[in-house]
Enzyme design. Structure first.
Site, short mmCIF file in Angstrom:
data_model
loop_
_atom_site.label_atom_id
_atom_site.label_comp_id
_atom_site.label_asym_id
_atom_site.label_seq_id
_atom_site.Cartn_x
_atom_site.Cartn_y
_atom_site.Cartn_z
N SER A 41 3.21 -3.53 -12.63
CA SER A 41 3.65 -2.29 -11.97
C SER A 41 5.17 -2.23 -11.98
O SER A 41 5.83 -3.18 -11.54
CB SER A 41 3.19 -2.27 -10.52
OG SER A 41 1.79 -2.42 -10.47
N ARG A 82 5.40 -6.45 -1.07
CA ARG A 82 6.11 -6.83 -2.30
C ARG A 82 7.56 -7.23 -1.96
O ARG A 82 8.50 -6.86 -2.67
CB ARG A 82 6.13 -5.69 -3.32
CG ARG A 82 4.78 -5.16 -3.69
CD ARG A 82 4.02 -6.10 -4.60
NE ARG A 82 2.79 -5.45 -5.04
CZ ARG A 82 1.63 -5.55 -4.42
NH1 ARG A 82 1.51 -6.31 -3.33
NH2 ARG A 82 0.55 -4.94 -4.88
N GLU A 133 10.13 -2.40 -9.01
CA GLU A 133 9.61 -3.69 -8.54
C GLU A 133 10.21 -4.89 -9.29
O GLU A 133 10.58 -5.89 -8.66
CB GLU A 133 8.08 -3.68 -8.64
CG GLU A 133 7.46 -4.89 -8.01
CD GLU A 133 5.95 -4.89 -8.07
OE1 GLU A 133 5.33 -4.03 -7.42
OE2 GLU A 133 5.40 -5.77 -8.75
P1 FAD Z 1 9.87 -14.38 -12.89
O1 FAD Z 1 9.66 -13.05 -13.50
O2 FAD Z 1 10.25 -15.50 -13.78
O3 FAD Z 1 10.95 -14.25 -11.74
C1 FAD Z 1 10.85 -13.22 -10.78
C2 FAD Z 1 11.96 -13.39 -9.74
O4 FAD Z 1 11.75 -14.61 -9.02
C3 FAD Z 1 13.34 -13.53 -10.38
O5 FAD Z 1 14.25 -12.91 -9.50
C4 FAD Z 1 13.57 -15.03 -10.44
O6 FAD Z 1 14.95 -15.36 -10.38
C5 FAD Z 1 12.86 -15.50 -9.17
N1 FAD Z 1 12.28 -16.85 -9.26
C6 FAD Z 1 11.38 -17.30 -10.17
N2 FAD Z 1 11.02 -18.56 -9.86
C7 FAD Z 1 11.71 -18.91 -8.76
C8 FAD Z 1 11.77 -20.10 -7.95
N3 FAD Z 1 11.02 -21.17 -8.22
N4 FAD Z 1 12.59 -20.09 -6.88
C9 FAD Z 1 13.35 -19.02 -6.58
N5 FAD Z 1 13.34 -17.88 -7.29
C10 FAD Z 1 12.52 -17.82 -8.37
N6 FAD Z 1 2.60 -8.87 -9.11
C11 FAD Z 1 1.86 -8.70 -7.98
O7 FAD Z 1 2.37 -8.85 -6.86
N7 FAD Z 1 0.54 -8.37 -8.05
C12 FAD Z 1 -0.10 -8.18 -9.23
O8 FAD Z 1 -1.29 -7.88 -9.23
C13 FAD Z 1 0.67 -8.32 -10.44
N8 FAD Z 1 0.10 -8.09 -11.63
C14 FAD Z 1 0.85 -8.19 -12.77
C15 FAD Z 1 0.23 -7.92 -14.00
C16 FAD Z 1 0.95 -8.01 -15.18
C17 FAD Z 1 0.27 -7.71 -16.51
C18 FAD Z 1 2.31 -8.41 -15.15
C19 FAD Z 1 3.09 -8.56 -16.43
C20 FAD Z 1 2.94 -8.66 -13.92
C21 FAD Z 1 2.20 -8.55 -12.72
N9 FAD Z 1 2.78 -8.80 -11.47
C22 FAD Z 1 2.04 -8.68 -10.33
C23 FAD Z 1 4.21 -9.17 -11.36
C24 FAD Z 1 4.48 -10.69 -11.55
O9 FAD Z 1 3.48 -11.30 -12.32
C25 FAD Z 1 4.60 -11.44 -10.22
O10 FAD Z 1 5.62 -10.89 -9.43
C26 FAD Z 1 4.86 -12.95 -10.42
O11 FAD Z 1 4.83 -13.61 -9.17
C27 FAD Z 1 6.21 -13.24 -11.10
O12 FAD Z 1 6.23 -14.62 -11.41
P2 FAD Z 1 7.17 -15.21 -12.55
O13 FAD Z 1 7.03 -16.69 -12.50
O14 FAD Z 1 6.85 -14.56 -13.84
O15 FAD Z 1 8.59 -14.77 -12.04
P1 NAP Z 2 -5.90 0.86 -8.28
O1 NAP Z 2 -7.09 0.05 -7.89
O2 NAP Z 2 -6.04 1.88 -9.35
O3 NAP Z 2 -5.28 1.55 -7.00
C1 NAP Z 2 -4.10 2.35 -7.11
C2 NAP Z 2 -3.20 2.04 -5.95
O4 NAP Z 2 -3.84 2.42 -4.75
C3 NAP Z 2 -2.93 0.58 -5.89
O5 NAP Z 2 -1.59 0.41 -6.27
C4 NAP Z 2 -3.22 0.16 -4.47
O6 NAP Z 2 -2.06 -0.22 -3.74
C5 NAP Z 2 -3.74 1.41 -3.79
N1 NAP Z 2 -5.08 1.15 -3.23
C6 NAP Z 2 -6.25 1.14 -3.89
N2 NAP Z 2 -7.26 0.93 -3.02
C7 NAP Z 2 -6.69 0.80 -1.80
C8 NAP Z 2 -7.19 0.58 -0.49
N3 NAP Z 2 -8.51 0.46 -0.27
N4 NAP Z 2 -6.31 0.50 0.53
C9 NAP Z 2 -5.00 0.61 0.33
N5 NAP Z 2 -4.45 0.84 -0.88
C10 NAP Z 2 -5.30 0.94 -1.93
O7 NAP Z 2 -4.69 -0.13 -8.69
P2 NAP Z 2 -4.43 -0.97 -10.01
O8 NAP Z 2 -3.19 -0.49 -10.62
O9 NAP Z 2 -5.68 -1.06 -10.83
O10 NAP Z 2 -4.11 -2.41 -9.39
C11 NAP Z 2 -5.12 -3.12 -8.69
C12 NAP Z 2 -4.46 -4.10 -7.74
O11 NAP Z 2 -3.68 -5.04 -8.49
C13 NAP Z 2 -3.50 -3.44 -6.76
O12 NAP Z 2 -3.57 -4.11 -5.54
C14 NAP Z 2 -2.15 -3.62 -7.41
O13 NAP Z 2 -1.10 -3.71 -6.46
C15 NAP Z 2 -2.31 -4.95 -8.14
N6 NAP Z 2 -1.47 -4.97 -9.34
C16 NAP Z 2 -0.14 -5.19 -9.15
C17 NAP Z 2 0.71 -5.24 -10.25
C18 NAP Z 2 2.18 -5.54 -10.05
O14 NAP Z 2 2.86 -5.78 -11.03
N7 NAP Z 2 2.66 -5.55 -8.84
C19 NAP Z 2 0.22 -5.03 -11.52
C20 NAP Z 2 -1.13 -4.79 -11.66
C21 NAP Z 2 -1.98 -4.75 -10.56
P3 NAP Z 2 -1.38 -1.68 -3.73
O15 NAP Z 2 -0.65 -1.77 -5.03
O16 NAP Z 2 -0.49 -1.59 -2.58
O17 NAP Z 2 -2.45 -2.71 -3.62
#
Ligand code: FAD
Ligand code: NAP
Length: 339
Positions: free
Chosen positions: A239, A166, A335
């Site tokens: 998250s 991340r 995050e």
């Molecule tokens: P924004 O929120 O608009 O911006 C995020 C950051 O990036 C800010 O600092 C902004 O200034 C910068 N930025 C945006 N665009 C640019 C650009 N073109 N150039 C330079 N900087 C820029 N994340 C995960 O990693 N895994 C997931 O599974 C995941 N699941 C999510 C589920 C939900 C329901 C939600 C609400 C969020 C989730 N996220 C997840 C977080 C998020 O969706 C991601 O991080 C996504 O990539 C953010 O994109 P955005 O366009 O909305 O960025």
């Molecule tokens: P989950 O499946 O309930 O698992 C809980 C956590 O355990 C996750 O955060 C994941 O870490 C870790 N995990 C599960 N299985 C694993 C494995 N086999 N090896 C290593 N780590 C493991 O998680 P969840 O909340 O439903 O999310 C599912 C996936 O979507 C995850 O990968 C999560 O990161 C991603 N997600 C991200 C966001 C965001 O905003 N960043 C939001 C929603 C979902 P990791 O998070 O490191 O994968």
């Protein structure tokens, strides 16, 4: 200020927490020329610039005294194909999930585990988005960014992006690089990642014996729809905390005290703890203070029940961080990007 800039614009529709703060100036960029023009004009006016995509990883804690530049550039294309390897490219403003679905429709696999992540292509490298055992770094083929300090374009290779969990060079240098377009190396054959969470089980339940990339995508979408609140119904940024990496020693101490602790060993000997498990153990799941709360099903997700301010959500996050440190000796890192 140019005619296309708006003043005092509510950012409520532009952040998935639904926080109602105002941007002093707001503009959209549909391509490189509009990006450059906006940055030049902002420099002339000595205004800071905040670039946003889908606003799904932001926590806005007050009005933004800057130009908020919304990336609205669209376009996606196949760049090259050699044997099994297909390189595709998309503009920064492309919605991420639509791009993933488009890549699957082209017969390319590699992005299926990253289905239904909100936001844009241009923001995806910021935190090396990841889910279900895949991160974009696994299929990354390069990106083009504008250096906001020099005005020069630069192509970044995988190594140059400094991707981590991340994390990336771009996240560590906020405001320096504006990502214009991103490239991915996808595959004509499927290299399925099914061992993470309930993916294999869901495919089994759906009667899928030999999954295609599209079937994996569909299974992941169905799991996510069940587990995660839809920002259109309940404000959130996914998250709210990263899963903390701790030393093997601290991990073993925690395991001795809490045999149920959810921890995943890492290649470097550290342990990745499930932050959601720590927060749930500490009793925060479903907690609500006014309109700021912790989701009742997923304790890693902070939610806005309607009128919560970014400052209230931030205060709640800080209380949770302090409590988790006091109980477990573990520091939770936020995050979303705080402004
Ligand atoms: P924004 O929120 O608009 O911006 C995020 C950051 O990036 C800010 O600092 C902004 O200034 C910068 N930025 C945006 N665009 C640019 C650009 N073109 N150039 C330079 N900087 C820029 N994340 C995960 O990693 N895994 C997931 O599974 C995941 N699941 C999510 C589920 C939900 C329901 C939600 C609400 C969020 C989730 N996220 C997840 C977080 C998020 O969706 C991601 O991080 C996504 O990539 C953010 O994109 P955005 O366009 O909305 O960025
Ligand atoms: P989950 O499946 O309930 O698992 C809980 C956590 O355990 C996750 O955060 C994941 O870490 C870790 N995990 C599960 N299985 C694993 C494995 N086999 N090896 C290593 N780590 C493991 O998680 P969840 O909340 O439903 O999310 C599912 C996936 O979507 C995850 O990968 C999560 O990161 C991603 N997600 C991200 C966001 C965001 O905003 N960043 C939001 C929603 C979902 P990791 O998070 O490191 O994968």
């Amino acid at each position: 200020m140019t005619a296309t800039w708006q003043q005092q614009v509510s950012l409520k529709p532009f952040n998935t927490f639904g926080i109602d703060v105002k941007a002093r100036y707001f503009a959209q960029a549909h391509g490189d020329a509009e990006v450059r023009a906006a940055l030049l004009e902002a420099a002339r006016l000595e205004l800071p610039v905040l670039v946003i995509g889908g606003g799904s990883n932001l926590l806005l804690t007050g009005d933004i005294n800057a130009l908020v530049l919304h990336m609205a550039s669209r376009g996606r294309r196949l760049l090259s194909e050699e044997g099994d390897r297909v390189v595709v490219e998309a503009e920064a403003g492309e919605p991420w999930h639509e791009f993933v679905q488009w890549s699957l429709a082209q017969g390319c696999s590699g992005l299926e585990n990253l289905s239904l992540i909100p936001g844009t292509v241009g923001a995806a490298p910021m935190q090396n988005v990841g889910a279900y055992g895949v991160e974009i770094k696994d299929v990354f083929a390069g990106l083009t960014a504008l250096d906001r300090e020099t005005g020069e374009l630069k192509d970044f290779s995988l190594e140059e992006c400094g991707f981590g969990y991340r994390d990336s060079l771009f996240k560590r240098n906020p405001g320096r690089w504006l990502i214009l377009r991103v490239r991915f190396a996808l595959s004509r054959s499927l290299h399925a990642h099914l061992d993470y969470g309930p993916v294999r089980q869901r495919l089994h339940e759906q009667g899928v014996v030999e999954p295609t990339a599209q079937a994996i995508s569909d299974a992941i979408c169905s799991i996510r729809r069940e587990k995660l609140p839809d920002p259109l119904e309940l404000g959130n940024a996914g998250s709210f905390f990263k899963n903390p990496l701790v030393s093997a020693v601290l991990g073993e101490q925690l395991r001795a005290r809490y045999p149920g602790v959810v921890a995943y060993p890492q290649a470097d000997g550290q342990l990745k703890l499930a932050a959601g498990w720590l927060i749930e153990q500490a009793g925060w799941k479903g907690y609500r203070d006014g309109d700021a709360g912790v989701h009742r099903l997923q304790s890693l997700v902070l939610v806005n029940y309607g009128q919560a301010s970014g400052a209230q959500l931030h205060a709640l996050a800080q209380k949770i961080q302090a409590d988790i440190f006091a109980r477990f000796g573990v520091e939770l890192e936020m995050e979303p990007n705080l402004y």
